[in-house]
Design an enzyme around this catalytic site. Structure first.
Site, PDB file in Angstrom:
ATOM      1  CG  HIS A  26       1.788   4.641  11.093  1.00 27.89           C
ATOM      2  ND1 HIS A  26       0.409   4.502  10.981  1.00 27.89           N
ATOM      3  CD2 HIS A  26       2.004   5.233  12.294  1.00 27.89           C
ATOM      4  CE1 HIS A  26      -0.156   4.979  12.077  1.00 27.89           C
ATOM      5  NE2 HIS A  26       0.785   5.444  12.885  1.00 27.89           N
ATOM      6  CE1 TYR A  83      -4.110   0.505 -12.086  1.00 31.66           C
ATOM      7  CE2 TYR A  83      -6.319   1.382 -12.501  1.00 31.66           C
ATOM      8  CZ  TYR A  83      -5.088   0.940 -12.970  1.00 31.66           C
ATOM      9  OH  TYR A  83      -4.840   0.924 -14.308  1.00 31.66           O
ATOM     10  CG  HIS A 109      -1.446   9.953  12.252  1.00 38.78           C
ATOM     11  ND1 HIS A 109      -0.959  10.646  13.341  1.00 38.78           N
ATOM     12  CD2 HIS A 109      -1.010   8.672  12.399  1.00 38.78           C
ATOM     13  CE1 HIS A 109      -0.259   9.830  14.116  1.00 38.78           C
ATOM     14  NE2 HIS A 109      -0.272   8.623  13.555  1.00 38.78           N
ATOM     15  CG  HIS A 157      -3.178   5.316  15.324  1.00 41.82           C
ATOM     16  ND1 HIS A 157      -2.474   4.634  16.282  1.00 41.82           N
ATOM     17  CD2 HIS A 157      -2.280   6.117  14.707  1.00 41.82           C
ATOM     18  CE1 HIS A 157      -1.214   5.016  16.259  1.00 41.82           C
ATOM     19  NE2 HIS A 157      -1.073   5.901  15.303  1.00 41.82           N
ATOM     20  CD  GLU A 182       2.995   5.169  16.109  1.00 46.33           C
ATOM     21  OE1 GLU A 182       1.850   5.005  16.552  1.00 46.33           O
ATOM     22  OE2 GLU A 182       3.240   5.779  15.049  1.00 46.33           O
TER      23      GLU A 182
END
Length: 210
Positions: A92, A119, A94, A159, A73
């Site tokens: 990134h 926040y 999951h 995803h 990716e």
């Protein structure tokens, strides 16, 4: 910060995220932009067991200069950097609650999570949903790039989140804030809930611009 220090920082954050259950198996990836390219975690690598010396180093044109084969990716990271020239790091994951929210049918694709806490507004802000693409599908790049021009964080449908930051610490902190807000959102579903008002959010954006 030297390149070696950045490599060690990536490994440190990866281990912390893994040990606290924010990433699993060999899922997720992190990168840091360099003046002459990019460092990114290798493909099929557990973030909890990163060898700093085997982190992939890519040239500015995407050529592998050192380390193991990069995450499949990496094109996604490049798309975000192209959209956000001032950001130097991307995370990134999951992560469970964020992925769960990305699967819900009744969320607002323009801004997935409500302003539950100050926040979240300060560290994440707007969170658009990017339509589903299969893992590694390079068609995802254009979809992410267009949304990343407007927001430091995007949520990939079914995803997980992609979050950019001025540095690695900032990107990791924002990713953790997003995951915690997703958890709170799921806990609060069906309950009478008081979110921050738009004037309250505007004040936060003015005082703490992303």
């Amino acid at each position: 910060m030297s390149e070696q220090a950045l490599r060690e920082r990536i490994a440190l954050h990866g281990r912390s995220l893994f040990e606290r259950g924010l990433t699993f198996g060999s899922s997720g990836n992190m990168s840091v932009q360099l003046p002459d390219g990019m460092l990114i975690t290798p493909t099929n690598t557990c973030l909890g067991r990163i060898d700093p010396d085997r982190i992939s180093k890519l040239s500015s044109t995407g050529e592998l200069l050192s380390g193991d084969k990069p995450s499949k990716e990496c094109f996604l990271h490049r798309a975000v950097y192209d959209a956000r020239s001032n950001d130097q790091s991307i995370v990134h994951l999951h992560s469970t609650h964020s992925v769960a929210v990305s699967c819900l049918a009744d969320i607002d694709p323009a801004d997935v999570l409500p302003p539950i806490t100050a926040y979240y507004v300060m560290r994440v802000g707007r969170l658009p949903l990017v339509p589903y693409f299969p893992p590694g599908d390079e068609g995802l790049a254009a979809a992410v790039e267009s949304q990343a021009r407007l927001s430091r964080a995007v949520l990939l449908a079914n995803h997980g989140p992609v979050v950019a930051g001025a540095d690695l610490d900032s990107a990791v902190n924002a990713t953790e804030e997003l995951e915690e807000t997703a958890r709170l959102f799921l806990m609060l579903r069906g309950q009478p809930t008081r979110f921050l008002t738009e004037p309250q959010c505007d004040e936060l954006r003015q005082r703490f611009p992303n």
